[in-house]
Design an enzyme around this catalytic site. Structure first.
Site, mmCIF file in Angstrom:
data_model
loop_
_atom_site.group_PDB
_atom_site.id
_atom_site.type_symbol
_atom_site.label_atom_id
_atom_site.label_comp_id
_atom_site.label_asym_id
_atom_site.label_seq_id
_atom_site.Cartn_x
_atom_site.Cartn_y
_atom_site.Cartn_z
ATOM 1 N N HIS A 25 41.272 48.163 33.884
ATOM 2 C CA HIS A 25 42.504 48.695 34.481
ATOM 3 C C HIS A 25 43.786 48.156 33.815
ATOM 4 O O HIS A 25 44.694 47.638 34.456
ATOM 5 C CB HIS A 25 42.530 48.623 36.008
ATOM 6 C CG HIS A 25 42.437 47.252 36.658
ATOM 7 N ND1 HIS A 25 43.193 46.174 36.288
ATOM 8 C CD2 HIS A 25 41.699 46.836 37.702
ATOM 9 C CE1 HIS A 25 42.907 45.152 37.067
ATOM 10 N NE2 HIS A 25 42.014 45.514 37.931
ATOM 11 N N HIS A 79 34.172 40.799 48.092
ATOM 12 C CA HIS A 79 35.395 41.436 47.572
ATOM 13 C C HIS A 79 35.129 42.921 47.392
ATOM 14 O O HIS A 79 34.072 43.308 46.895
ATOM 15 C CB HIS A 79 35.761 40.770 46.242
ATOM 16 C CG HIS A 79 36.972 41.313 45.577
ATOM 17 N ND1 HIS A 79 38.048 41.832 46.257
ATOM 18 C CD2 HIS A 79 37.288 41.417 44.246
ATOM 19 C CE1 HIS A 79 38.971 42.223 45.381
ATOM 20 N NE2 HIS A 79 38.531 41.994 44.160
ATOM 21 N N GLU A 81 37.006 45.280 45.661
ATOM 22 C CA GLU A 81 37.451 46.061 44.507
ATOM 23 C C GLU A 81 36.218 46.753 43.913
ATOM 24 O O GLU A 81 35.094 46.236 43.975
ATOM 25 C CB GLU A 81 38.168 45.167 43.469
ATOM 26 C CG GLU A 81 38.922 46.011 42.469
ATOM 27 C CD GLU A 81 39.942 45.242 41.614
ATOM 28 O OE1 GLU A 81 40.066 44.011 41.764
ATOM 29 O OE2 GLU A 81 40.620 45.911 40.795
ATOM 30 N N ASP A 83 34.807 47.228 41.185
ATOM 31 C CA ASP A 83 33.852 46.630 40.245
ATOM 32 C C ASP A 83 32.777 45.829 40.986
ATOM 33 O O ASP A 83 31.766 45.450 40.392
ATOM 34 C CB ASP A 83 34.551 45.775 39.174
ATOM 35 C CG ASP A 83 35.577 44.807 39.718
ATOM 36 O OD1 ASP A 83 36.133 45.048 40.803
ATOM 37 O OD2 ASP A 83 35.836 43.795 39.047
ATOM 38 N N HIS A 146 42.152 37.798 45.007
ATOM 39 C CA HIS A 146 43.460 38.353 44.748
ATOM 40 C C HIS A 146 43.747 39.610 45.557
ATOM 41 O O HIS A 146 44.786 40.253 45.359
ATOM 42 C CB HIS A 146 43.609 38.661 43.239
ATOM 43 C CG HIS A 146 42.736 39.794 42.752
ATOM 44 N ND1 HIS A 146 43.260 40.909 42.126
ATOM 45 C CD2 HIS A 146 41.399 40.025 42.828
ATOM 46 C CE1 HIS A 146 42.299 41.747 41.804
ATOM 47 N NE2 HIS A 146 41.159 41.219 42.229
ATOM 48 N N ASP A 165 36.212 36.830 42.500
ATOM 49 C CA ASP A 165 36.929 36.889 41.215
ATOM 50 C C ASP A 165 37.420 35.516 40.739
ATOM 51 O O ASP A 165 37.627 35.313 39.534
ATOM 52 C CB ASP A 165 38.149 37.809 41.336
ATOM 53 C CG ASP A 165 37.781 39.288 41.226
ATOM 54 O OD1 ASP A 165 36.742 39.603 40.623
ATOM 55 O OD2 ASP A 165 38.548 40.105 41.741
ATOM 56 N N TYR A 192 42.188 35.425 32.145
ATOM 57 C CA TYR A 192 41.822 36.000 33.441
ATOM 58 C C TYR A 192 42.787 35.509 34.523
ATOM 59 O O TYR A 192 43.308 36.288 35.330
ATOM 60 C CB TYR A 192 40.383 35.594 33.786
ATOM 61 C CG TYR A 192 39.825 36.330 34.970
ATOM 62 C CD1 TYR A 192 39.087 37.489 34.791
ATOM 63 C CD2 TYR A 192 40.054 35.876 36.264
ATOM 64 C CE1 TYR A 192 38.576 38.177 35.871
ATOM 65 C CE2 TYR A 192 39.559 36.554 37.343
ATOM 66 C CZ TYR A 192 38.812 37.707 37.140
ATOM 67 O OH TYR A 192 38.329 38.384 38.227
ATOM 68 N N HIS A 225 32.498 37.458 37.660
ATOM 69 C CA HIS A 225 32.607 37.850 36.248
ATOM 70 C C HIS A 225 32.347 36.623 35.376
ATOM 71 O O HIS A 225 32.889 35.550 35.648
ATOM 72 C CB HIS A 225 34.019 38.346 35.891
ATOM 73 C CG HIS A 225 34.471 39.543 36.674
ATOM 74 N ND1 HIS A 225 34.018 40.815 36.422
ATOM 75 C CD2 HIS A 225 35.350 39.661 37.691
ATOM 76 C CE1 HIS A 225 34.608 41.665 37.257
ATOM 77 N NE2 HIS A 225 35.415 40.992 38.038
HETATM 78 FE FE1 FEO Z 1 39.163 42.113 42.003
HETATM 79 FE FE2 FEO Z 1 36.514 41.773 39.850
HETATM 80 O O1 FEO Z 1 37.626 42.612 41.091
#
Ligand code: FEO
Length: 399
Positions: A25, A79, A81, A83, A146, A165, A192, A225
């Site tokens: 993104h 989370h 989001e 992903d 976040h 994250d 990151y 991640h």
């Molecule tokens: Fe806030 Fe890895 O997504």
């Protein structure tokens, strides 16, 4: 190393690597990323987080190497989001849609907003625990780290912090653990932080203090991640402490673009002035560097010097793009100065200063404007601005 991999007894990393991703993104990544998800076997089999939608089949295949996905009893969503929840409905469909999904209050709201349907949500908050046989999962809400829904899950008996994250890196490699890659992972972790968490630095400071008070024994930090922190837990926590404090650093960054080299010449003269005071300096042309690399350097620099030619009575668009991005991530404690060449109207420096004001940066000079092509006397003035910036920065750093 072959995935899935058992990272502790009965705890498997079952997520997927996205080797080809180069744009997350709008954040440029150079070595892919991973969407980590975790299967914990026990009296109840638990899946923590899922993966991006297009990797749903791979996630289910990874799980199937260990157990039949139908044997998963509970999903924990740290989370929402996409992903990490993009394949949630596929997973629920496979394991049984009646199975409970543990998440924060905002997690429930977000999942419902994303998928426009209900699930068997079990809302949890900081201090809540889920006990299943000899496994205990504690939840720690990390609102706005976040997203409003973000939370950590701590597996007590194994002392593993599943940190969503936080502490992540957009990196896809063969390595599973920090000690396999060493310090080479830190630039990924730093970038990151700059692009995902810098905005929320005061909350990171508060969280680090709260977690320290909890006295959690941590054997491993598993973000969603990148690699898992096992041998270098103190290194990444110390780095988060440093990055989130945003103390001024004796480094200056010149961000600029140029139409016919005049603004570039001015930038180089400013940089020479900075260097003459033995302060480190870096120049980044906004058409040569990605905004997500520039913000990482902004985070590491005590002075931000922006240069733009005037184009159509305004800032050069690419410089504007980068400044908008920087503004959103709210770097703190920066001194700033602007410069730029122009042909006839010359508004760019005025608008650059407005951007600095909006970012609450300390503007140490009105800025330098040069009509058309700078001559020696103009470049001398630029050099002197560099000296002034370097001196101000050294003074600020010594306070
Ligand atoms: Fe806030 Fe890895 O997504």
């Amino acid at each position: 190393m072959k995935r899935p991999v058992e990272i502790a007894k009965g705890v498997y990393s079952v997520g997927c690597r996205d080797w080809d991703l180069r744009d997350f993104h709008g954040y440029s990544i150079y070595e892919g990323t991973s969407y980590n998800a975790f299967l914990i076997l026990g009296e109840k089999n638990i899946l923590i987080d899922t993966v991006k939608a297009k990797f749903a089949d791979q996630l289910l295949a990874n799980i199937s190497e260990i157990i039949d996905p139908k044997e998963i009893d509970i999903v924990i969503s740290n989370h929402t989001e996409m992903d990490h929840t993009g394949s949630l409905l596929r997973v629920m469909h496979k394991i049984g849609e009646e199975k409970p999904v543990y998440c924060s209050k905002m997690g429930k709201k977000n999942i419902k907003s994303h998928f426009h349907r209900d699930l068997n949500f079990q809302v949890v908050g900081t201090g809540d625990e889920l006990k299943t046989g000899d496994r205990t999962f504690s939840f720690i809400e990390t609102k706005m780290l976040h997203w409003p829904d973000s939370m950590f899950t701590y597996l007590k008996e194994e002392a593993i912090l599943f940190s969503s994250d936080a502490f992540g890196q957009h990196y896809s490699g063969d390595e599973v653990y920090d000690y396999e890659i060493g310090d080479a992972i830190m630039p990924h972790a730093q970038k990151y932080y700059a692009n995902i968490l810098l905005h929320f630095s005061p909350k990171v400071q508060a969280l680090l203090k709260d977690v320290a008070k909890m006295n959690l024994k941590i054997a491993m930090i598993c973000p969603d991640h990148g690699i898992f922190w096992k041998d270098n837990i103190a290194q990444i926590i110390d780095a988060y402490d440093k990055w989130s404090k945003q103390e001024p650093a004796e480094r200056a960054l010149v961000i600029y673009d140029t139409m016919w080299e005049s603004t570039a010449k001015m930038g180089r003269a400013i940089a020479r002035g900075v260097e003459s005071e033995n302060v480190k300096v870096k120049m980044m042309n906004t058409r040569r560097w990605h905004r997500s690399d520039i913000i990482t350097e902004v985070m590491n620099s005590g002075a931000v010097i922006a240069g733009s030619p005037t184009l159509n009575n305004n800032i050069f668009p690419v410089v504007s793009d980068v400044l908008t991005y920087i503004k959103g991530l709210r770097p703190q404690n920066k001194i700033a100065a602007a410069f730029g060449s122009y042909g006839w109207s010359g508004e760019a420096v005025k608008y650059l200063n407005k951007e600095f004001e909006a970012m609450k940066m300390e503007i140490i000079d009105d800025g330098i404007r040069v009509q058309y092509v700078p001559e020696k006397k103009d470049l001398d003035i630029c050099f002197d601005l560099g000296v002034k910036i370097a001196k101000a920065l050294k003074e600020k750093c010594q306070k």
